[in-house]
Design a protein around this motif. Sequence first.
Motif, PDB file in Angstrom:
ATOM      1  N   GLN A 130      -5.518   0.405  -6.036  1.00 28.79           N
ATOM      2  CA  GLN A 130      -6.555  -0.119  -5.149  1.00 28.79           C
ATOM      3  C   GLN A 130      -7.634   0.922  -4.888  1.00 28.79           C
ATOM      4  O   GLN A 130      -8.816   0.611  -4.824  1.00 28.79           O
ATOM      5  CB  GLN A 130      -5.916  -0.576  -3.840  1.00 28.79           C
ATOM      6  N   HIS A 147       0.836  -1.215   0.000  1.00 29.01           N
ATOM      7  CA  HIS A 147       0.000   0.000   0.000  1.00 29.01           C
ATOM      8  C   HIS A 147       0.864   1.257   0.000  1.00 29.01           C
ATOM      9  O   HIS A 147       0.716   2.135  -0.843  1.00 29.01           O
ATOM     10  CB  HIS A 147      -0.934   0.034   1.213  1.00 29.01           C
ATOM     11  N   SER A 191       4.423   1.406  -4.429  1.00 28.01           N
ATOM     12  CA  SER A 191       3.084   1.649  -3.892  1.00 28.01           C
ATOM     13  C   SER A 191       1.993   1.270  -4.882  1.00 28.01           C
ATOM     14  O   SER A 191       2.032   1.643  -6.062  1.00 28.01           O
ATOM     15  CB  SER A 191       2.921   3.115  -3.502  1.00 28.01           C
ATOM     16  N   ARG A 245      -1.239   1.934  -3.953  1.00 33.86           N
ATOM     17  CA  ARG A 245      -2.395   2.617  -3.357  1.00 33.86           C
ATOM     18  C   ARG A 245      -3.378   3.124  -4.404  1.00 33.86           C
ATOM     19  O   ARG A 245      -4.590   2.951  -4.278  1.00 33.86           O
ATOM     20  CB  ARG A 245      -1.918   3.784  -2.486  1.00 33.86           C
TER      21      ARG A 245
END
Length: 504
Positions: free
Chosen positions: A74, A43, A69, A71
Amino acid sequence: MNRKITIKALLLMLGCLLIVAGCTRNPGNKTMSQKVTIKVMYHDEESFFYQYGNLFAMKHPDIDIQVVSSRLLQQYDASAEEWAAFLEQEQPDVLLLNTSRFEQLAADGKLTELEPLIKRDRYSMETFFPNLIELLKEKGQGKLYGLTPTFQSSVIYYNEDLFAKYGVELPHDGMTWQDIIDTARRFPVDEDGETRIYGYGAARPLSWMDWVYTISPTYGLTMQNSATQKLTINTAGWRTVLQLALDGWESGVVYNDVNTKLSSDLSGDYYQRQLFLMGRVAMTSGDPALLSDMKVVQDTVEGIKPFKVGMAAGPVDPAVPDQTRDIWLGGIFSLHAGSPNTDEAWEFMKFVHGEDYARIKSRTLNHNLLSRMNDSMDAQGYNLEAFYKLKPLLGSSVMMENVPPGFNERFWELFDSEVTFVREKKKTLDEALLTIETEGQAIWDQAAKEEELRKEKEREKEGEKEKEREKEKEREKEKEKEREKEKEKEKEKEGEKEKEKEGE
């Protein structure tokens, strides 16, 4: 003499070979002094190093970790194509995946099978929760492509002192919601509101819909046929769930927001509203964090009498009494197929799923349970065995997919209204379910139509903008032509001037 020299030379050569062999990392050819960097998809960097990276670095100072990452992917629910492009560009060695992404990448051949590495290194899996291994193999079409260091689940907690006081038989493993409601009914409902006991309760007073949401996940129900996207609510499954919810609600045994005055949201009232912690609820369901809250309450809230806590595995769907859908994987670590650093990445995998890491993390009790069972079966004096008794059964927790904007608010108003009619004896449950399905489908169709009209208008606007852009390009072309003509005229004038100068 020559023989002695030959022996010395052989010994010297053998010593050199042993030194070289000792400096190589098995089975690759990277030397121990050569620091290797592996990429881990996670993440974000800060939470990764807090959770895993710092501990790993202490044991493996020769392996650096660069966090890639994920992030944004997602956060915006990226498509399979966007994920593939991300993996192609970043080339991470270790991937942290949710269940659906893990299943897809395993099927696409993007992950490395782990069992050959486990056998090669004689990596012990004896204390790993065997049901999780079975589940991960199921998601990998029979092969093990990933491991998870933690998972989340819940059990039925009960107050043994209340059961003894009222002479009620203790809860047992594998209880259904029918069992729980029947047991809760054996506790009194006519005591004073400030001191009365509730048979079942949650962390806060439940609303009617909260109560429905509490029961329904156990049965793995959805509200939609995923193939046709038609609503399917008028079913035996939903009839069972709503009837159970109605029976429990009407019996008065559920700690809810109707028979309880909600207090202000001040921090001083936080624990007082959690009646199981205060000793006034016989049964609840929750994860291991409830035990931490209990310890805080008993240490900080005055006048709280400690009570003995028991745990039972469940609740379960009677159709699969040895399994639980109440489970979430904290994230599945996998090795990216084709990684040039498979051995170093596997060292990371072995560490975060190993017994040393589990031993360190077992000292902190939170929402997560450890996949390594030897150091997680007992925490702060409580035996957590009940969390490991049922087989995990992962299914979709999404009741409806591709929901059009504007649908949810209108649909849940309809749902709540129809079930309220049932509670008020104005409709039968069968009538309400039929109305919810038929009118709900009409709401869906209308919302989908509105969304399509909105998209059509957007496409028209975009089309108009594109036409305007094309017109602008044409205008620019005409202007460019005019500029070219002007330039030609200027050149002609310059040419004439040059000729005049030459004539002079």
